[in-house]
Scaffold this motif. Sequence first.
Motif, PDB file in Angstrom:
ATOM      1  N   GLY A 227       5.072 -11.831   1.892  1.00 56.24           N
ATOM      2  CA  GLY A 227       5.006 -10.504   2.518  1.00 56.24           C
ATOM      3  C   GLY A 227       5.512 -10.582   3.944  1.00 56.24           C
ATOM      4  N   LYS A 228       5.840  -9.427   4.474  1.00 59.53           N
ATOM      5  CA  LYS A 228       6.477  -9.383   5.798  1.00 59.53           C
ATOM      6  C   LYS A 228       5.487  -9.533   6.946  1.00 59.53           C
ATOM      7  CE  LYS A 228       8.261  -5.371   4.520  1.00 59.53           C
ATOM      8  NZ  LYS A 228       7.924  -5.449   3.092  1.00 59.53           N
TER       9      LYS A 228
ATOM     10  N   ARG B 126       1.967  -5.444   9.468  1.00 57.80           N
ATOM     11  CA  ARG B 126       0.832  -4.801  10.150  1.00 57.80           C
ATOM     12  C   ARG B 126       0.238  -5.682  11.258  1.00 57.80           C
ATOM     13  NH1 ARG B 126       2.301  -3.655   5.532  1.00 57.80           N
ATOM     14  NH2 ARG B 126       2.431  -1.549   4.707  1.00 57.80           N
TER      15      ARG B 126
ATOM     16  N   HIS C  47      -4.533  -4.940   4.105  1.00 59.82           N
ATOM     17  CA  HIS C  47      -3.276  -4.635   3.400  1.00 59.82           C
ATOM     18  C   HIS C  47      -3.258  -5.347   2.042  1.00 59.82           C
ATOM     19  CE1 HIS C  47       0.931  -4.005   2.589  1.00 59.82           C
ATOM     20  NE2 HIS C  47       1.236  -5.283   2.741  1.00 59.82           N
TER      21      HIS C  47
ATOM     22  N   HIS D  11      -5.496  -3.854  -5.364  1.00 59.30           N
ATOM     23  CA  HIS D  11      -6.046  -2.699  -6.082  1.00 59.30           C
ATOM     24  C   HIS D  11      -4.941  -1.768  -6.588  1.00 59.30           C
ATOM     25  CE1 HIS D  11     -10.515  -2.795  -4.602  1.00 59.30           C
ATOM     26  NE2 HIS D  11     -10.127  -3.917  -5.168  1.00 59.30           N
ATOM     27  N   ASP D  12      -3.901  -1.617  -5.791  1.00 54.53           N
ATOM     28  CA  ASP D  12      -2.792  -0.744  -6.195  1.00 54.53           C
ATOM     29  C   ASP D  12      -2.117  -1.246  -7.477  1.00 54.53           C
ATOM     30  OD1 ASP D  12      -1.020   1.516  -5.534  1.00 54.53           O
ATOM     31  OD2 ASP D  12       0.516  -0.007  -5.274  1.00 54.53           O
TER      32      ASP D  12
ATOM     33  N   MET E  21      -4.466   1.821 -11.633  1.00 54.68           N
ATOM     34  CA  MET E  21      -3.678   2.431 -10.548  1.00 54.68           C
ATOM     35  C   MET E  21      -2.189   2.377 -10.927  1.00 54.68           C
ATOM     36  SD  MET E  21      -5.695   2.659  -7.318  1.00 54.68           S
ATOM     37  CE  MET E  21      -7.471   2.627  -7.249  1.00 54.68           C
TER      38      MET E  21
ATOM     39  N   ARG F 127       5.344  -9.247  -4.779  1.00 55.62           N
ATOM     40  CA  ARG F 127       5.920 -10.260  -3.894  1.00 55.62           C
ATOM     41  C   ARG F 127       6.527 -11.408  -4.723  1.00 55.62           C
ATOM     42  NH1 ARG F 127       0.643 -10.327   0.177  1.00 55.62           N
ATOM     43  NH2 ARG F 127       1.343  -8.768   1.654  1.00 55.62           N
TER      44      ARG F 127
ATOM     45  N   MET G  51      -5.645   5.872   4.082  1.00 56.04           N
ATOM     46  CA  MET G  51      -4.993   5.250   2.923  1.00 56.04           C
ATOM     47  C   MET G  51      -5.645   5.607   1.579  1.00 56.04           C
ATOM     48  SD  MET G  51      -4.167   1.209   2.526  1.00 56.04           S
ATOM     49  CE  MET G  51      -5.839   0.634   2.333  1.00 56.04           C
TER      50      MET G  51
ATOM     51  N   GLN H  43      -3.853   7.537  -1.512  1.00 50.21           N
ATOM     52  CA  GLN H  43      -3.747   6.944  -2.848  1.00 50.21           C
ATOM     53  C   GLN H  43      -4.320   7.909  -3.895  1.00 50.21           C
ATOM     54  OE1 GLN H  43      -2.174   4.313  -3.729  1.00 50.21           O
ATOM     55  NE2 GLN H  43      -3.180   3.240  -5.408  1.00 50.21           N
TER      56      GLN H  43
ATOM     57  N   THR I  10       0.346   5.511   3.492  1.00 50.82           N
ATOM     58  CA  THR I  10       1.063   4.437   4.174  1.00 50.82           C
ATOM     59  C   THR I  10       1.054   4.550   5.699  1.00 50.82           C
ATOM     60  OG1 THR I  10       2.528   4.372   2.272  1.00 50.82           O
ATOM     61  CG2 THR I  10       3.287   3.217   4.243  1.00 50.82           C
TER      62      THR I  10
ATOM     63  N   PHE J 216       8.856   4.133   6.982  1.00 53.54           N
ATOM     64  CA  PHE J 216       8.624   2.947   6.155  1.00 53.54           C
ATOM     65  C   PHE J 216       8.442   3.348   4.686  1.00 53.54           C
ATOM     66  CE2 PHE J 216       6.044  -0.331   4.187  1.00 53.54           C
ATOM     67  CZ  PHE J 216       6.598  -1.497   4.671  1.00 53.54           C
ATOM     68  N   GLN J 217       7.642   4.381   4.446  1.00 56.43           N
ATOM     69  CA  GLN J 217       7.391   4.793   3.065  1.00 56.43           C
ATOM     70  C   GLN J 217       8.615   5.477   2.453  1.00 56.43           C
ATOM     71  OE1 GLN J 217       4.684   3.967   0.988  1.00 56.43           O
ATOM     72  NE2 GLN J 217       6.171   4.761  -0.490  1.00 56.43           N
TER      73      GLN J 217
ATOM     74  N   ASP K  62      10.675   2.755   1.412  1.00 55.22           N
ATOM     75  CA  ASP K  62      10.090   2.176   0.199  1.00 55.22           C
ATOM     76  C   ASP K  62      10.522   2.982  -1.037  1.00 55.22           C
ATOM     77  OD1 ASP K  62       8.171  -0.146   0.062  1.00 55.22           O
ATOM     78  OD2 ASP K  62       7.259   1.219  -1.405  1.00 55.22           O
TER      79      ASP K  62
HETATM   80  C1  GRG Z   1      -9.911   2.181  -3.054  1.00 53.69           C
HETATM   81  C2  GRG Z   1      -9.880   1.231  -5.438  1.00 53.69           C
HETATM   82  C3  GRG Z   1      -9.180   1.542  -4.173  1.00 53.69           C
HETATM   83  C4  GRG Z   1      -7.883   1.225  -4.054  1.00 53.69           C
HETATM   84  C5  GRG Z   1      -7.137   1.545  -2.891  1.00 53.69           C
HETATM   85  C6  GRG Z   1      -5.427   2.590  -1.068  1.00 53.69           C
HETATM   86  C7  GRG Z   1      -4.880   1.728  -2.119  1.00 53.69           C
HETATM   87  C8  GRG Z   1      -5.752   1.088  -3.081  1.00 53.69           C
HETATM   88  C9  GRG Z   1      -3.594   1.508  -2.230  1.00 53.69           C
HETATM   89  C10 GRG Z   1      -2.613   2.182  -1.346  1.00 53.69           C
HETATM   90  C11 GRG Z   1      -1.808   1.217  -0.626  1.00 53.69           C
HETATM   91  C12 GRG Z   1      -0.380   1.197  -0.982  1.00 53.69           C
HETATM   92  C13 GRG Z   1       0.105   0.345  -2.096  1.00 53.69           C
HETATM   93  C14 GRG Z   1       0.475   1.852  -0.203  1.00 53.69           C
HETATM   94  C15 GRG Z   1       1.882   1.725  -0.309  1.00 53.69           C
HETATM   95  C16 GRG Z   1       2.333   1.089   0.963  1.00 53.69           C
HETATM   96  C17 GRG Z   1       3.394   0.063   0.803  1.00 53.69           C
HETATM   97  C18 GRG Z   1       4.791   0.507   0.929  1.00 53.69           C
HETATM   98  C19 GRG Z   1       3.067  -1.198   0.602  1.00 53.69           C
HETATM   99  C20 GRG Z   1       4.021  -2.340   0.655  1.00 53.69           C
HETATM  100  O1  GRG Z   1       3.932  -2.828   1.980  1.00 53.69           O
HETATM  101  P1  GRG Z   1       4.891  -3.954   2.538  1.00 53.69           P
HETATM  102  O2  GRG Z   1       6.311  -3.645   2.203  1.00 53.69           O
HETATM  103  O3  GRG Z   1       4.453  -5.196   1.662  1.00 53.69           O
HETATM  104  O4  GRG Z   1       4.553  -4.188   3.964  1.00 53.69           O
HETATM  105  P2  GRG Z   1       4.561  -6.754   1.978  1.00 53.69           P
HETATM  106  O5  GRG Z   1       4.681  -7.401   0.602  1.00 53.69           O
HETATM  107  O6  GRG Z   1       5.752  -7.023   2.833  1.00 53.69           O
HETATM  108  O7  GRG Z   1       3.291  -7.116   2.641  1.00 53.69           O
END
Ligand code: GRG
Length: 290
Positions: A42-43, A46, A76, A82-83, A88, A95, A151, A155, A178, A214-215, A218
């Motif tokens: 991962g990058k 955050r 993160h 969880h995602d 979900m 990754r 977040m 979601q 995001t 960013f999103q 994505d």
């Molecule tokens: C509460 C059960 C419960 C679950 C929550 C909130 C949630 C789960 C998930 C949402 C988070 C999510 C996947 C958002 C999308 C954001 C996104 C683009 C993630 C990828 O981030 P990068 O590119 O990943 O920074 P790396 O792999 O670089 O760390």
Amino acid sequence: MRIRDFLAKQATFINKAIEKYTPKGVPEKLFDAMSYSLKAGGKRLRPILVLESAKAVGKEDISDIIDIAVATEFIHTYSLIHDDLPAMDDDDLRRGKPTCHKVYGEAIAILAGDGLQSYAFELISSNQKVSPDKLLRVINILSHGTGIYGMVAGQAADILHEKENSFDDIEFIHTHKTAKFIQSCCEIGAVLGNAKEEEIKALSKYGLYIGLAFQIQDDILDEIGDEKKLGKKTQKDKNKNKLTYPSVFGLEKSKEMAKDYIEKAKEEIKILKNPEILTEIADFIISREV
Ligand code: GRG
């Protein structure tokens, strides 16, 4: 140094810190699952944003806040675990590796995510070097940005939405799912860097704008990105009929919108003492391929 090299160097630094702060003395399989996902790469964007925001407002010694930066990566990683769950997004790859539940089963993956989330707050509140009032503010910012007003709300909206191609829906989802977390990281860095309130506000807006860009990026990568480079399946959102910027506005307009957010972000931080790195990070956000 080019920004990509700089970010790679910072990611290596964060990886070492993650190793140091990964909780010990927990049941073996739970530990293995948490550590598997933390080490999957991962990058580290955050935690990097926490540290670079602090530096941007003039903090020179960041050794007292590294654990707090690491805590944002724990949150993160929990969100990604969880995602990816079947309930979900139901993903097999993250990754470039099998997702946590594919390796350790759903129950342990859920618990690994839960554990990382609560441990993140334990780690922050255990910091002995930052003043308690600042730590409390950090905890408030982070829980707000990643919880039911941030977040988690995004979601839920993403999962529950009925596709209407509406700008309001997509803006709500992207802002909450995001951008608010990314915004929190910049605000936290500002607070820890002893920023003035106007600087905290500027970094907050910067974080929101780069988070939205960013999103959008994505979404664009989900549409036209390289599966090998991304380490995950593409076209998933499209196939699931998800609300994305390209599905609402088309690819070209989405790229323009992301660029506009980046320009607004860069404008906000012009008042800071050292805005250079954050300016380059903003540009990186929309040029990234992973
Ligand atoms: C509460 C059960 C419960 C679950 C929550 C909130 C949630 C789960 C998930 C949402 C988070 C999510 C996947 C958002 C999308 C954001 C996104 C683009 C993630 C990828 O981030 P990068 O590119 O990943 O920074 P790396 O792999 O670089 O760390």
